[in-house]
Design an enzyme around this catalytic site. Structure first.
Site, short mmCIF file in Angstrom:
data_model
loop_
_atom_site.label_atom_id
_atom_site.label_comp_id
_atom_site.label_asym_id
_atom_site.label_seq_id
_atom_site.Cartn_x
_atom_site.Cartn_y
_atom_site.Cartn_z
N HIS A 161 37.20 104.66 -39.98
CA HIS A 161 38.29 104.62 -40.96
C HIS A 161 39.26 103.50 -40.60
O HIS A 161 40.01 103.62 -39.65
CB HIS A 161 39.06 105.95 -40.99
CG HIS A 161 38.25 107.09 -41.50
ND1 HIS A 161 37.60 107.96 -40.66
CD2 HIS A 161 37.97 107.53 -42.75
CE1 HIS A 161 36.95 108.87 -41.38
NE2 HIS A 161 37.16 108.63 -42.65
N GLU A 277 28.96 110.81 -51.62
CA GLU A 277 29.49 109.62 -50.93
C GLU A 277 28.43 108.55 -50.75
O GLU A 277 27.27 108.85 -50.45
CB GLU A 277 30.04 110.03 -49.55
CG GLU A 277 30.63 108.86 -48.75
CD GLU A 277 31.33 109.30 -47.46
OE1 GLU A 277 31.01 110.40 -46.95
OE2 GLU A 277 32.19 108.55 -46.98
MN MN Z 1 33.69 108.99 -45.44
MN MN Z 2 31.26 111.03 -44.97
#
Ligand code: MN
Ligand code: MN
Length: 292
Positions: A161, A277
């Site tokens: 992230h 996703e």
């Molecule tokens: Mn993700």
């Molecule tokens: Mn994920």
């Protein structure tokens, strides 16, 4: 960006996703599913970028089986896993209805339709407002709510992230998408549209390598630095390596500020959450869906 390694990780993820769809069945222990998926990633030449998440019903994310987990698959199950090749990560997820429930099916379809619409329009220069708008309007047109405090994210080498979020609603932050690696992940729910922190997940991330006295904790810390670097890992993996004595070491590492433990992310009781996703590589004039 190492395009070659990202593409390789993406191919592995697609193959593992097909494999996972075949083994995720009602009544199979979640522990067995997680270990089979993680084993398949390694067999195909990648490494898990984080522990396989198998979050059921109103748990939106961050459920990974513990080493002695006896939970069986059922309900609306999100299968979320990542693959990395030398630190270049891809992240992807699908949802399955294991109860033959019509509403679960509609929720899953809503998150799938939302991601399909985003993948058609996302490109270099587009505003995150427009991405969020498309996701929320698709999900709302199916009669559900997007989970507004969960979002997609930028990724980089050994970084799952980065600071950039790809919202599931128009959050009016108007960030322009620039070339890079991104995960897009619409969540649809019949709940409140917001998740809260639940129980500790047993999923951790290294935040500091500051020294500590306990020999077992130091041993675990060295292993984490070597094996996972800054990517998330779980107590199950550490216990597999060091035995159950590792639980004490993990606790000390958390208390000393070396590790951050994630909480489960939960919607209101009785509600359901679906998730889909994919990872995309945005280039100057094109977009590659690397986990397609
Ligand atoms: Mn993700
Ligand atoms: Mn994920």
């Amino acid at each position: 960006m190492n395009t070659e390694k990202i593409i390789k990780a993406g191919k592995i993820a697609s193959e593992v996703r097909a494999y996972a769809r075949g083994i995720v069945k009602k009544g199979v222990p979640l522990l067995e599913i997680a270990e089979s998926i993680e084993g398949k990633i390694i067999e195909l030449g990648g490494k898990p970028a984080f522990p396989v998440n198998l979050s059921r019903d109103n748990i939106a994310a961050h459920y990974t089986p513990s080493y002695d987990d006896e939970t069986l698959a059922g309900g609306l199950l999100k299968v979320d896993f990542g693959v990395h090749v030398d630190g270049w990560t891809v992240d992807n997820a699908f949802s399955v209805d294991l109860d033959g429930d019509e509403n679960n099916g509609k929720l899953i379809e809503a998150s799938e339709k939302a991601i399909e619409s985003v993948l058609k329009l996302i490109k270099n220069g587009i505003s995150t407002n427009d991405v969020g708008e498309v996701i929320s309007s698709e999900i709302e047109s199916s009669g559900f709510s997007p989970v507004m405090n969960l979002s997609g994210h930028g990724m980089d080498e050994y970084e799952l992230h980065t600071g950039i979020s790809i919202p599931n609603v128009n959050d009016h932050r108007d960030i322009k998408i620039i070339p890079g690696l991104y995960a897009i992940e619409p969540f649809a729910t019949n709940g409140s549209g917001r998740v809260k922190d639940g129980k500790p997940s047993g999923i951790y991330e290294l935040v500091s390598n500051k020294n500590l006295r306990s020999p077992i904790a130091r041993e675990i810390l060295e292993f984490i630095e070597e094996e996972y670097d800054t990517l998330p890992f779980c107590s199950r993996w550490i216990i597999k390596k060091f035995g159950t004595r590792a639980s004490f070491g993990l606790k000390q590492l958390e208390e000393n500020g070396n590790l951050h433990q994630f909480d489960q992310l939960v919607e209101v009781p009785g509600s359901k959450v679906s998730q889909t996703e994919h990872t995309i590589l945005v280039e100057k004039d094109s977009v590659i869906i690397v986990t397609k």
